[in-house]
Design a protein around this motif. Structure first.
Motif: not given
Length: 328
Positions: A148-151, A156-158, A163-168
Motif C-alpha cells: 500500500v505504501y509504495a503504491a 503522490v508523485f503523480m 511535475n506530476g504525470l496527471v497534470n502533464h
C-alpha cells in the motif's frame, strides 16, 4: 462340621464391552483435536483484537488527555461525556465528525460501486479465450499485489502540481484543463483519493468475481445463445443471478475495508487531510493523536464500531431474506 465358602460369581466381560470405553475415548480425542488446534489462533485473536477493543471501550469513558498518558488508568471517569461531545452536532467537535462521516459515506459508496463495476466487467471480459489472457490477468492483479505504501507514494508523485504525470497528461497533452490542478489540496483531493482507492481495490473484486464465474456451467450460455439471447441478456439473466452469493460477500467486504481505510488517506495527505477528503478514520486519528484527547477519540471509535455492526447486521438480514425469497 463343614463350612461352605461362598464365592462371588465371576463376571465375564465381553470383548465388545471392553472396547467401548476405548472407542469413546478415541471419539472424544478426535472431537477435541480440532478445538485444540484452533486454541493458539483464538488466543492470538483475543490478544490482537478483543483485548484492545475492551481497553478502547474503557478509555472512551475516561477523561484521558496528555496529562494521563503515563498512567491512563488513573484518568478520571467521565461517563458518557465523551459520547455527548462527539454527537453534539451543534458544537465544533460534533459538527466536524458529522462532516467527516458524510464524506466517508459518499467516498465509500462511490469507491465500492466503481470497484465492483470495473472488477465485474474485467472478469466477464476475461472469460473468453484469447492470446495474452494470462499476462493480462497478471497485470490486472498488480495494484492489489503492490504494498500500500509504495503504491500510494507513487500516486503522490503523480499528483504533484508542477511535475506530476496527471497534470502533464491532462493539461499539457490533452489540454482538458486551463491550468495545472492541485490534486492533494482543496476539493480535488476527494477525486484524487477516490482514484487511488478504486485503482487499488478493483483487482480484488476482479479476482473474486472471476473465481465465482468458474462455477457457472458453460452449457447455460450455450443454451441461451441457441435461444437467441445476446451478450447483455446472458449477463443479465445468467451471470448476475449466478453471482449473487459472491457479490453479497464481496460488497460487504469492500464496504468494511473502504469505510475503515486509514493507510490510503494517511499516506496520500499526511496527518492533516483536506476537508474534502477528511475520512472518518483519519479524523479519529487526529482527534486522538493531534489534539491529545484520547477519550474523545476512543468514543468516536466505539461509535464507528457500532455503526458498522448495525449496517452489517441490516445488510445480512436483507440478503438472507432475499435468498429465501429467491429460493421460494
Amino acid at each position: 462340621m463343614t463350612s461352605t465358602a461362598f464365592k462371588e460369581p465371576v463376571r465375564r466381560t465381553s470383548p465388545g464391552a471392553a472396547r467401548e470405553p476405548r472407542r469413546r475415548t478415541g471419539r472424544i480425542r478426535r472431537i477435541g483435536l480440532p478445538y485444540l488446534l484452533l486454541l493458539p489462533a483464538l488466543l492470538l485473536e483475543l490478544l490482537v483484537h478483543l483485548v484492545p477493543m475492551v481497553i478502547g471501550t474503557v478509555m472512551s469513558f475516561k477523561e484521558l488527555t496528555q496529562f494521563y498518558i503515563r498512567d491512563w488508568g488513573s484518568a478520571p471517569w467521565s461517563g458518557l461525556g465523551n459520547y455527548k461531545v462527539s454527537v453534539d452536532f451543534d458544537a465544533p467537535v460534533g459538527e466536524a465528525l458529522l462532516h467527516s462521516f458524510f464524506v466517508t459515506v459518499g467516498f465509500t459508496l462511490l469507491s465500492v460501486g466503481l470497484c465492483w463495476l470495473i472488477g465485474t466487467a474485467a472478469a466477464v471480459f476475461m472469460q473468453d479465450t484469447f492470446r495474452g489472457r494470462g499476462l493480462l490477468r497478471a497485470l490486472f492483479l498488480v495494484p492489489y499485489a503492490l504494498p500500500v505504501y509504495a503504491a500510494v507514494i507513487t500516486w503522490v508523485f503523480m499528483f504533484q502540481h508542477d511535475n506530476g504525470l496527471v497534470n502533464h497528461v491532462l493539461h499539457d497533452q490533452l489540454h482538458l484543463t486551463d491550468k495545472p490542478s492541485f490534486w492533494l489540496i482543496g476539493d480535488n483531493s476527494f477525486y484524487a483519493l477516490l482514484t487511488v482507492s478504486v485503482w487499488k481495490g478493483w483487482p480484488f473484486a476482479f479476482l473474486i468475481v472471476m473465481a465465482g464465474l468458474q462455477n457457472i456451467p458453460k452449457e447455460l450460455y450455450e443454451a441461451a445463445a441457441l435461444d437467441g439471447a445476446g451478450v447483455w441478456q446472458q449477463i443479465r439473466r445468467i451471470t448476475l443471478p449466478s453471482l449473487r452469493p459472491v457479490n453479497q460477500v464481496l460488497v460487504l467486504v469492500l464496504f468494511l475495508w473502504t469505510f475503515n481505510d486509514f493507510n490510503t488517506p494517511y499516506v496520500l495527505f499526511g496527518k492533516a487531510a483536506p476537508e474534502a477528503a477528511d475520512l472518518i478514520s483519519v479524523h479519529i486519528y487526529q482527534a486522538s493523536f493531534v489534539t491529545w484527547n484520547f477519550g474523545t477519540g476512543a468514543a468516536m471509535s466505539v461509535l464507528l464500531l457500532l455503526f458498522l455492526l448495525v449496517v452489517t447486521g441490516v445488510y445480512l438480514l436483507f440478503t438472507a431474506r432475499g435468498r429465501r425469497t429467491a429460493d421460494v
